[in-house]
Design a protein around this motif. Structure first.
Motif, mmCIF file in Angstrom:
data_model
loop_
_atom_site.group_PDB
_atom_site.id
_atom_site.type_symbol
_atom_site.label_atom_id
_atom_site.label_comp_id
_atom_site.label_asym_id
_atom_site.label_seq_id
_atom_site.Cartn_x
_atom_site.Cartn_y
_atom_site.Cartn_z
ATOM 1 N N GLU A 185 0.606 -1.199 -0.221
ATOM 2 C CA GLU A 185 0.154 0.122 0.170
ATOM 3 C C GLU A 185 0.785 1.256 0.162
ATOM 4 O OE1 GLU A 185 -4.047 -1.256 2.459
ATOM 5 O OE2 GLU A 185 -1.889 -0.705 3.539
ATOM 6 N N MET A 186 1.872 1.249 0.707
ATOM 7 C CA MET A 186 3.167 2.270 0.841
ATOM 8 C C MET A 186 3.735 3.169 -0.545
ATOM 9 S SD MET A 186 5.612 3.135 3.766
ATOM 10 C CE MET A 186 7.385 1.995 2.945
ATOM 11 N N ASN A 187 3.797 1.388 -1.146
ATOM 12 C CA ASN A 187 4.351 1.542 -2.384
ATOM 13 C C ASN A 187 3.578 2.134 -3.187
ATOM 14 O OD1 ASN A 187 7.045 0.825 -0.896
ATOM 15 N ND2 ASN A 187 6.734 -1.257 -1.918
ATOM 16 N N VAL A 188 2.801 1.050 -3.236
ATOM 17 C CA VAL A 188 0.718 2.041 -4.088
ATOM 18 C C VAL A 188 1.300 3.508 -4.475
ATOM 19 C CG1 VAL A 188 -0.984 1.895 -5.514
ATOM 20 C CG2 VAL A 188 0.513 0.099 -5.038
ATOM 21 N N LYS A 189 0.587 4.158 -2.720
ATOM 22 C CA LYS A 189 0.911 5.212 -2.454
ATOM 23 C C LYS A 189 2.149 6.354 -3.338
ATOM 24 C CE LYS A 189 -3.004 5.343 1.142
ATOM 25 N NZ LYS A 189 -3.926 6.045 0.390
ATOM 26 N N THR A 190 3.245 5.638 -3.484
ATOM 27 C CA THR A 190 4.149 6.331 -3.190
ATOM 28 C C THR A 190 4.671 6.703 -5.475
ATOM 29 O OG1 THR A 190 5.684 5.692 -1.136
ATOM 30 C CG2 THR A 190 7.028 6.794 -3.883
ATOM 31 N N ILE A 191 4.407 5.338 -5.567
ATOM 32 C CA ILE A 191 3.453 6.106 -7.453
ATOM 33 C C ILE A 191 3.215 6.805 -7.482
ATOM 34 C CG2 ILE A 191 2.866 4.520 -9.181
ATOM 35 C CD1 ILE A 191 3.985 1.854 -7.753
ATOM 36 N N GLN A 192 2.000 7.289 -6.770
ATOM 37 C CA GLN A 192 1.014 7.982 -7.005
ATOM 38 C C GLN A 192 1.031 9.409 -7.186
ATOM 39 O OE1 GLN A 192 -1.990 5.847 -3.926
ATOM 40 N NE2 GLN A 192 -3.700 5.107 -5.985
ATOM 41 N N LYS A 193 1.571 9.333 -5.819
ATOM 42 C CA LYS A 193 2.535 10.576 -5.644
ATOM 43 C C LYS A 193 3.231 11.051 -6.814
ATOM 44 C CE LYS A 193 4.632 13.305 -1.929
ATOM 45 N NZ LYS A 193 5.280 13.068 0.151
ATOM 46 N N TYR A 194 3.963 10.401 -7.164
ATOM 47 C CA TYR A 194 4.716 10.724 -8.138
ATOM 48 C C TYR A 194 4.414 11.553 -9.342
ATOM 49 C CZ TYR A 194 8.135 9.660 -11.934
ATOM 50 O OH TYR A 194 9.303 9.480 -13.193
ATOM 51 N N PHE A 195 3.388 10.465 -9.896
ATOM 52 C CA PHE A 195 2.620 11.153 -10.363
ATOM 53 C C PHE A 195 2.064 12.079 -10.791
ATOM 54 C CE2 PHE A 195 3.304 6.378 -12.217
ATOM 55 C CZ PHE A 195 3.541 7.108 -14.281
ATOM 56 N N LYS A 196 0.990 12.750 -9.601
ATOM 57 C CA LYS A 196 0.297 13.761 -8.983
ATOM 58 C C LYS A 196 1.355 14.802 -9.194
ATOM 59 C CE LYS A 196 -2.183 16.217 -5.911
ATOM 60 N NZ LYS A 196 -2.679 15.849 -4.546
ATOM 61 N N LEU A 197 2.460 14.384 -8.181
ATOM 62 C CA LEU A 197 3.288 15.248 -8.243
ATOM 63 C C LEU A 197 4.261 15.999 -10.239
ATOM 64 C CD1 LEU A 197 5.976 14.263 -5.426
ATOM 65 C CD2 LEU A 197 4.658 16.904 -5.830
ATOM 66 N N SER A 198 4.843 14.942 -11.058
ATOM 67 C CA SER A 198 5.116 14.951 -11.987
ATOM 68 C C SER A 198 4.245 15.877 -12.982
ATOM 69 C CB SER A 198 5.342 13.401 -12.764
ATOM 70 O OG SER A 198 5.992 12.796 -12.354
ATOM 71 N N ASP A 199 2.799 16.089 -12.331
ATOM 72 C CA ASP A 199 2.481 17.171 -13.309
ATOM 73 C C ASP A 199 2.556 18.690 -12.718
ATOM 74 O OD1 ASP A 199 0.557 15.320 -14.697
ATOM 75 O OD2 ASP A 199 -1.272 15.638 -13.124
ATOM 76 N N TYR A 200 2.605 19.275 -11.738
ATOM 77 C CA TYR A 200 3.159 20.619 -11.101
ATOM 78 C C TYR A 200 4.667 20.391 -11.246
ATOM 79 C CZ TYR A 200 -1.391 20.062 -9.763
ATOM 80 O OH TYR A 200 -2.480 19.453 -9.535
ATOM 81 N N ALA A 201 5.626 19.646 -11.358
ATOM 82 C CA ALA A 201 6.948 19.523 -11.532
ATOM 83 C C ALA A 201 7.547 20.999 -12.237
ATOM 84 C CB ALA A 201 8.052 18.424 -11.333
ATOM 85 N N SER A 202 6.753 20.698 -13.454
ATOM 86 C CA SER A 202 7.570 21.634 -14.288
ATOM 87 C C SER A 202 7.294 23.412 -14.259
ATOM 88 C CB SER A 202 6.731 21.486 -15.850
ATOM 89 O OG SER A 202 6.848 20.351 -16.507
ATOM 90 N N SER A 203 6.797 23.794 -13.421
ATOM 91 C CA SER A 203 6.781 25.307 -12.609
ATOM 92 C C SER A 203 6.783 25.298 -11.422
ATOM 93 C CB SER A 203 5.554 25.520 -13.459
ATOM 94 O OG SER A 203 4.050 24.770 -12.672
ATOM 95 N N ASP A 204 6.433 24.391 -10.653
ATOM 96 C CA ASP A 204 7.167 24.237 -9.509
ATOM 97 C C ASP A 204 7.922 23.859 -8.388
ATOM 98 O OD1 ASP A 204 6.388 23.643 -6.555
ATOM 99 O OD2 ASP A 204 4.130 23.841 -6.983
ATOM 100 N N MET A 205 9.184 24.540 -8.238
ATOM 101 C CA MET A 205 10.102 23.617 -7.243
ATOM 102 C C MET A 205 10.352 22.960 -6.546
ATOM 103 S SD MET A 205 12.940 23.131 -7.682
ATOM 104 C CE MET A 205 13.604 24.224 -8.863
#
Length: 123
Positions: free
Chosen positions: A5-25
């Motif tokens: 469950e923790m690893n799946v949540k980390t993957i979900q977080k990775y993708f969510k952050l990827s949507d913002y990382a181009s403009s959000d340090m």
């Protein structure tokens, strides 16, 4: 929470952050923090990056060439290195649009950090 469950949540977080990382340090820094110190990434073009410094530099270039990204993903097979199917639509820094479909494969260390990421693009 189990490791799975923790690893799946980390993957979900990775993708969510990827949507913002181009403009959000902060989002960019959080993505890098998901990886272990000795993590390894193999990109869809077979480029390889090992260790936090190389991974951070890779993501700087990757997110630097994109103005906006939107991912949709689903973890499909936990037994097969957390196979995750994804699609992304994006706006590149040059103003052109793109979309891709692919799979990521993740491995995790005992601390729950990503130790390995392999990316495959199917279209």
């Amino acid at each position: 929470m189990t490791d799975v469950e923790m690893n799946v949540k980390t993957i979900q977080k990775y993708f969510k952050l990827s949507d913002y990382a181009s403009s959000d340090m902060r989002a960019f820094q959080e993505i890098v923090s998901l990886f272990s110190e000795t993590a390894h990434i193999q990109t869809a073009t077979s480029d390889e990056f090992t260790g936090k410094t190389e991974i951070s530099n890779f993501f700087k270039v990757f997110f630097g060439r994109n103005e906006q990204l939107k991912h949709i993903m689903s973890v499909r097979d936990v037994a097969n290195n957390y196979q995750t199917e994804w699609v992304v639509a994006g706006l590149k820094s040059d103003g052109s649009l793109f979309s891709l479909h692919g799979f990521d494969y993740y491995q995790f260390d005992n601390a729950g950090k990503i130790s390995s990421l392999k990316v495959e693009v199917t279209q």
